[in-house]
Enzyme design. Sequence first.
Site, PDB file in Angstrom:
ATOM      1  N   HIS A  39     -57.511 121.107  27.882  1.00 50.45           N
ATOM      2  CA  HIS A  39     -56.189 120.637  28.320  1.00 50.45           C
ATOM      3  C   HIS A  39     -55.076 121.304  27.512  1.00 50.45           C
ATOM      4  O   HIS A  39     -54.584 120.723  26.540  1.00 50.45           O
ATOM      5  CB  HIS A  39     -56.094 119.112  28.153  1.00 50.45           C
ATOM      6  CG  HIS A  39     -56.934 118.351  29.119  1.00 50.45           C
ATOM      7  ND1 HIS A  39     -56.494 118.035  30.379  1.00 50.45           N
ATOM      8  CD2 HIS A  39     -58.198 117.884  29.018  1.00 50.45           C
ATOM      9  CE1 HIS A  39     -57.455 117.375  31.024  1.00 50.45           C
ATOM     10  NE2 HIS A  39     -58.496 117.274  30.215  1.00 50.45           N
ATOM     11  N   GLU A  42     -52.111 121.519  28.163  1.00 48.22           N
ATOM     12  CA  GLU A  42     -50.837 120.797  28.274  1.00 48.22           C
ATOM     13  C   GLU A  42     -50.563 119.872  27.083  1.00 48.22           C
ATOM     14  O   GLU A  42     -49.433 119.456  26.878  1.00 48.22           O
ATOM     15  CB  GLU A  42     -50.785 120.000  29.589  1.00 48.22           C
ATOM     16  CG  GLU A  42     -51.665 118.746  29.675  1.00 48.22           C
ATOM     17  CD  GLU A  42     -53.086 119.018  30.155  1.00 48.22           C
ATOM     18  OE1 GLU A  42     -53.570 120.167  29.995  1.00 48.22           O
ATOM     19  OE2 GLU A  42     -53.736 118.081  30.675  1.00 48.22           O
ATOM     20  N   CYS A  81     -59.230 121.635  33.441  1.00 48.39           N
ATOM     21  CA  CYS A  81     -60.351 120.693  33.352  1.00 48.39           C
ATOM     22  C   CYS A  81     -61.022 120.530  34.717  1.00 48.39           C
ATOM     23  O   CYS A  81     -61.720 121.442  35.146  1.00 48.39           O
ATOM     24  CB  CYS A  81     -59.889 119.387  32.738  1.00 48.39           C
ATOM     25  SG  CYS A  81     -61.239 118.546  31.903  1.00 48.39           S
TER      26      CYS A  81
HETATM   27  N1  GLN Z   1     -64.308 114.604  35.674  1.00 50.15           N
HETATM   28  C1  GLN Z   1     -64.512 115.837  34.985  1.00 50.15           C
HETATM   29  C2  GLN Z   1     -65.430 115.674  33.777  1.00 50.15           C
HETATM   30  O1  GLN Z   1     -65.641 114.594  33.303  1.00 50.15           O
HETATM   31  C3  GLN Z   1     -63.198 116.452  34.557  1.00 50.15           C
HETATM   32  C4  GLN Z   1     -62.462 115.658  33.531  1.00 50.15           C
HETATM   33  C5  GLN Z   1     -61.015 116.014  33.408  1.00 50.15           C
HETATM   34  O2  GLN Z   1     -60.455 116.673  34.280  1.00 50.15           O
HETATM   35  N2  GLN Z   1     -60.366 115.556  32.371  1.00 50.15           N
HETATM   36  O3  GLN Z   1     -65.958 116.636  33.263  1.00 50.15           O
END
Ligand code: GLN
Length: 533
Positions: free
Chosen positions: A507, A509, A381
Amino acid sequence: MKYIFVTGGVVSSLGKGLAAAALGTLLERRGLKVLMQKFDPYLNVDPGTMSPFQHGEVYVLDDGAETDLDLGHYERFTSGRLSQLNNLTSGQVYENVIKKERKGDYLGATVQVIPHVTDEIKQRIYDVVESTDADIIITEIGGTTGDIEGLPFLEAIRQFKDEVGHENVAYMHATLVPFIKAAEELKTKPTQQSVAKLREIGIAPDVIICRSEYPIDNEIKRKISMFCNIKPEAVVPFVDIVGSIYEAPLKLYDQNLDSIICERLGLETGEPDLIEWRNMVDRIVNPTHSVKIGVVGKYIELQDAYKSIYESLTHAGAANDTKVEIIRIDSGDIEENGAAKYLEDVAAVLIPGGFGDRGIEGKIMAAQYARENNLPYFGICLGMQIATIEFARNACSLIGAHSTEFEPQTPHPVICLLEEQREIENMGATMRLGTWEAKLTDESRSAKLYGSNTVNERHRHRYEFNQNYKTQLEENGFRLVGTSPDGTLGEIIEIPDHPFFIAVQFHPEFQSKPTNPHPLFKGFVAAALANRK
Ligand code: GLN
């Protein structure tokens, strides 16, 4: 349908969620279909807007619900896939009650905690029953007995047994049995008092799980049994685990927890089949190899902030017959002292998700170090956005490249907001959330690891890869190898000319299981192993 309610007493962080999840494992491996859920007494509608410092990681479900991290335990310990119905908060309860009051649903009545709030809580259980073919629902109540805000939940689960029949409901209460050094004694009084609190409300526990640092002997069991009015066999010691949390079902099986519950609920099954589980635990506890992997984040001091990432690394380690030693690195420290100092002796680096601009430059430095020094890199992410920014700045000379999240005026917004997100004013539940499909190019490393060019992964982000920069980045050795099916949203990037450089917008995970590790984590740990120092 059978119901098990899990409450906790004395202190928080007892491992109540873990005990509930472990019970789920045991019942599932007896051939029963188990569904697990959590009721949280706080007033936030969901934990999505809470800082990881307050609440640990936010665990995202397939349907996009942002939930308590205990739901991560439930999905890792059982095969159930959970939905937004499975995490109820006081915030949701009151939101619904107040909406109904405004609509006129209670016309004429004074709206009160009992019965209106407790009815709303019970209704959620009935809604879950409607939506599932499970044999058993295990519901964990967050917080500790005696908390003011938890009372409506306890009252609701008390009333519930009268509605569905006492023979169908079991209450499991987790407490702490502390060891007092000066007296060299384990103390049962806190357990007695927390059970007394429960009985005051009208709940008599059927099983008491006693968390303790030291073994609990029969004398202590008898004492708890007598003061708490339960059978001595139903006092279940849950001694601190040194090896792995995945031993919890095995430890509780040794104490007959599952047979006590099955007997209480009149469930007739054979013994649980724990062979696969024992093998997995053995691979985690007694691996042949060991490898150090650096995780660069900003909530590094908190065990729970990257819970699912740490668990996924453990699963992938077991699959590689390797103990993954996680080296937690604060990105702020890298900013101050440079990346080499911290990354020199790790075999790979992972950058997890995150929000807000603190520590961003340190993460960019870590990504640069990994790319330039052939250190296996896995970005998740924010970790994918960081890798993109780093590559744009340092491999494509796009000076000042950034994400508009951190630098709205950047000359090169390689990560930016999509049109839809610009209009949004509320912060709660408005990100791109939940499971979405991604298409991968056949020749990518990711597709080979997955063994497929179509994957479904969970998301939680607002900002996106800016495709206007795709060609320029690719000319310099970067590849966008995964996108949404329509090609508009960037999902996976790779640098092919590197031992392992994969970064994903989603994600992974949240889908790794101890008995079925996520392929990208598995490949990442294998790459780390190959690069061992
Ligand atoms: N802050 C980033 C976004 O909103 C990444 C979000 C995250 O890592 N969950 O796109």
